[in-house]
Write an enzyme that holds these catalytic residues in place. Structure first.
Site, PDB file in Angstrom:
ATOM      1  N   HIS A  12      35.907  95.940  17.325  1.00 46.40           N
ATOM      2  CA  HIS A  12      37.019  95.660  16.418  1.00 46.40           C
ATOM      3  C   HIS A  12      36.635  94.571  15.401  1.00 46.40           C
ATOM      4  CE1 HIS A  12      41.441  95.316  15.568  1.00 46.40           C
ATOM      5  NE2 HIS A  12      41.093  94.096  15.215  1.00 46.40           N
ATOM      6  N   GLU A  13      36.103  93.469  15.886  1.00 46.73           N
ATOM      7  CA  GLU A  13      35.760  92.362  14.981  1.00 46.73           C
ATOM      8  C   GLU A  13      34.587  92.725  14.073  1.00 46.73           C
ATOM      9  OE1 GLU A  13      37.973  90.223  14.696  1.00 46.73           O
ATOM     10  OE2 GLU A  13      39.019  90.496  16.606  1.00 46.73           O
ATOM     11  N   HIS A  63      36.011  94.308  11.049  1.00 40.18           N
ATOM     12  CA  HIS A  63      36.494  93.329  10.059  1.00 40.18           C
ATOM     13  C   HIS A  63      35.315  92.725   9.286  1.00 40.18           C
ATOM     14  CE1 HIS A  63      40.730  93.211  11.026  1.00 40.18           C
ATOM     15  NE2 HIS A  63      40.523  92.937  12.292  1.00 40.18           N
ATOM     16  N   GLU A  95      42.822  95.927   9.016  1.00 43.77           N
ATOM     17  CA  GLU A  95      43.012  96.537  10.340  1.00 43.77           C
ATOM     18  C   GLU A  95      42.573  98.005  10.341  1.00 43.77           C
ATOM     19  OE1 GLU A  95      44.161  95.283  13.585  1.00 43.77           O
ATOM     20  OE2 GLU A  95      43.327  93.636  12.454  1.00 43.77           O
TER      21      GLU A  95
HETATM   22 ZN    ZN Z   1      42.070  92.864  13.759  1.00 45.86          ZN
END
Ligand code: ZN
Length: 509
Positions: free
Chosen positions: A273-274, A277, A303
Site C-alpha cells: 500500500h505505501e 503512494h 488512495e
Molecule cells: Zn493510503
C-alpha cells in the site's frame, strides 16, 4: 497590466513557491524522524521546531506582496488560472498556488489558532473518552469542533453546502454532490453483495495467524517492494507505529511498515500500500519538482494508487502465482500444509465487522459511507452531536448488519473528528472507485497485464501509471484525470463489477 509584467509576477510567485516547498520538505524530514528514530525526550523541542517551520510556511503563503502579484497574473475568484496568454504550465501553477493563497488568507490568524487549540484538546479528550467508553465526555468538544468547521466553511466559501469547503482540503475541485452520487450507487449494490457473501460458506483465514517471524517478513517484503519498482536510491523503508509514506524531496519518498508476528497481512499488504503512494510521488514530472504541482493531486487519487497495488494487484491470484513459491521459501514451516489457492482465499476473506481499519476491501466502503453520511448530516444540522451514537448504531445495522454494543467500537473508534478532520473520510473510498475505473482502461491498454503479474513483472503497469497519472502531479485535478483516462467522471459501477467478479468466484455466488 502588460503580459511582460504578468510573466514577471508569475516568476516571483514561483520563486516564493519554491521556498514554501523547501520548507515543507524540511518539516517533513522532522516529522518522519519523530515517527521513526527520534529519542522520546526530544518531543518538546521537536514540536517547537515544527511549529516554527509551519509559521514560516504560513507567512510565505500569505505574504501581503502576493495579492498584487496574483492580480498582475490575472488571478481572481472566478479565474484562478490567470491570464489566457500565459502558457499552460504557468496557468496550472497559478490555479494551485492561488487556491492555496485564498484558503490561507480567508481564515484569520485568530480562527486558525482557535481551531488548532480545539483540535489538540479534542484529541486528548477523545482518547480518554474512547478508553472509558464515554461519548458524553467527548460530546461538548465535538460540538465545539463542528461549530468551528462550519465557521471555517463559511469563511472559505462553498458552492452547495458547507461540506464542500471541508472536502476541498483533501479532494480539491470535487463536490459533495459528486460523492453523494457515487456513494449512493455504491451503497445500493454493496449492501446486498455483503449479505450474499454472509450467507455463503465462509473462507478460512486462520493460516494468517500462524507464526511469521519479523525478520522473514522483512526479507520477503523487501523482494516484493523491489519487484514493484520502488527505487531504494530514492526512498527507504523503516518501522513505525502507524505505517505511512512521506515526501521529503523530489527524490526522497520514504515509507514505513509494522510487523506483527502473529498476523501475516499487516506488514506485507501495508508495505505494498505505501509503495503505491511512494511510486505516485516519485513519478511526478521533473518540471514540477520543487513546486506546488510536484505532488499527488488529491487524497482520493493517492488512495487509488495505493489500493490498486495493494488489493487489485497484491491480493490477486496472479500475483501469488509468482510470489507464493518465494513466500514458501521464507516460511517453510508455517505454510507447509497450505497450497497457493488456500492462501489466496485466506487473504481475501470478507467479514462485516465493527472496526473500519480492520475491514476487508468489500465492506470497507460501507464504513466510509456511514461516516460520510453522518458528518454531512451534522454540518447540515440534520443531526445533533447528542443524536450521533444512536444514528451510528442505526446506520451500522442498515449498512453492515452489525451493531456496536459500546461506543468505543462505534462512534468513538476513529481519531478524525476529534482533530477537526471532517471531509477526510470519503477519500478512502474514492481510492477504490478511481482504481477500479482506471483499471478497466489499463486492462484494455495492456492486454498482457495479468500475464506480466503472473511472472512478477510490473514495469509495463508502472510505466502506464507514470505516463497517465503520476507525471501530471497536481497540474490535473482528480476529475480531469478521470475524464481524460476513462472518458467519464467518477462512477461506482467499475468497482462494483470488479467486486462481483472477484468475490462471486471466491464465494460461489
Ligand atoms: Zn493510503
Amino acid at each position: 497590466m502588460s503580459p511582460v509584467a504578468a510573466a514577471d509576477a508569475v516568476k516571483r510567485l514561483r520563486a516564493a513557491d519554491r521556498e514554501i516547498i523547501l520548507l515543507e520538505h524540511t518539516s517533513a524530514i522532522l516529522s518522519w524522524d519523530q515517527e521513526t528514530f527520534m529519542p522520546h525526550r526530544a518531543i518538546d523541542e521537536r514540536s517547537a521546531q515544527l511549529s516554527l517551520l509551519q509559521g514560516l510556511i504560513h507567512r510565505r503563503v500569505t505574504d501581503s506582496a502576493n495579492e498584487a502579484l496574483f492580480e498582475a497574473a490575472g488571478c481572481s475568484a472566478e479565474n484562478a488560472e490567470g491570464r489566457e496568454d500565459l502558457d499552460a504550465a504557468d496557468r496550472a501553477f497559478l490555479r494551485q498556488a492561488y487556491r492555496r493563497y485564498r484558503r490561507a488568507t480567508r481564515l484569520s490568524q485568530e480562527l486558525v489558532e482557535r481551531f488548532a487549540a480545539a483540535a489538540s484538546r479534542g484529541q486528548a479528550v477523545w482518547a480518554a473518552a474512547r478508553a472509558a467508553d464515554d461519548f458524553a465526555a467527548f460530546a461538548p468538544q465535538l460540538s465545539e469542533l463542528v461549530e468551528l468547521q462550519l465557521e471555517i466553511a463559511e469563511r472559505i466559501g462553498y458552492i452547495d453546502e458547507p461540506y464542500d469547503a471541508l472536502l476541498d482540503q483533501y479532494e480539491p475541485f470535487t463536490l459533495t454532490s459528486d460523492i453523494d452520487r457515487a456513494f449512493g450507487e455504491l451503497r445500493r449494490e454493496l449492501v446486498p453483495l455483503v449479505e450474499a457473501i454472509g450467507s455463503a460458506p465462509q473462507l478460512d483465514d486462520s493460516v494468517l495467524r500462524r507464526d511469521f517471524p519479523a525478520e522473514q517478513q522483512a526479507a520477503f517484503g523487501d523482494k516484493v517492494m523491489r519487484a514493484l519498482g520502488y527505487e531504494l536510491d530514492r526512498g527507504r523503508l523503516d518501522v513505525s507505529a502507524h505505517p505511512f509514506a512521506t515526501t521529503l524531496g523530489a527524490h526522497d519518498v520514504r515509507i514505513t511498515t509494522r510487523y506483527n508476528r502473529n498476523f501475516f497481512s499487516s506488514a506485507v499488504f501495508g508495505t505494498i500500500h505505501e509503495v503505491g503512494h511512494a511510486l505516485y510521488e516519485l513519478g511526478v514530472a521533473e518540471e514540477y519538482h520543487l513546486s506546488v504541482l510536484g505532488e499527488g493531486t488529491s487524497l482520493g487519487i493517492h488512495e487509488s494508487q495505493s489500493r490498486m497495488w495493494e488489493n487489485m494487484i497484491g491480493r490477486s491470484r496472479h500475483f501469488w502465482e509468482h510470489f507464493y513459491p518465494i513466500l514458501l521459501e521464507h516460511f517453510p514451516q508455517s505454510l507447509a500444509d497450505i497450497d497457493r489457492e488456500a492462501f489466496y482465499r485466506a487473504i481475501n476473506r470478507v467479514e462485516p465487522s465493527l472496526i473500519r481499519v480492520e475491514a476487508d476491501e468489500v465492506t470497507y466502503g460501507l464504513h466510509v459511507i456511514l461516516r460520510f453520511e453522518l458528518e454531512r448530516a451534522l454540518l447540515n444540522r440534520e443531526c445533533t452531536v447528542a443524536q450521533l451514537p444512536e444514528a451510528w448504531r442505526e446506520r451500522s445495522r442498515e449498512l453492515l448488519g452489525v451493531v456496536p454494543e459500546r461506543d468505543a467500537e462505534g462512534v468513538l473508534q476513529d481519531i478524525h473528528w476529534s482533530m477537526g478532520g471532517m471531509g477526510y473520510f470519503p477519500t478512502y473510498a474514492l481510492g477504490n472507485l478511481y482504481a477500479a475505473q482506471f483499471m478497466e482502461t489499463i486492462s484494455r491498454d495492456l492486454p498482457t497485464l495479468w500475464d506480466d503479474v503472473r511472472r512478477g513483472e510490473f514495469s509495463l503497469l508502472l510505466d502506464w501509471l507514470r505516463r497517465n497519472i503520476h507525471i501530471h502531479g497536481r497540474a490535473r485535478s482528480a476529475r480531469e484525470l478521470c475524464v481524460d483516462i476513462t472518458g467519464s467522471e467518477l462512477q461506482a459501477a467499475p468497482f462494483i463489477r470488479y467486486l462481483k467478479q472477484k468475490y462471486g468466484d471466491l464465494y460461489g455466488i
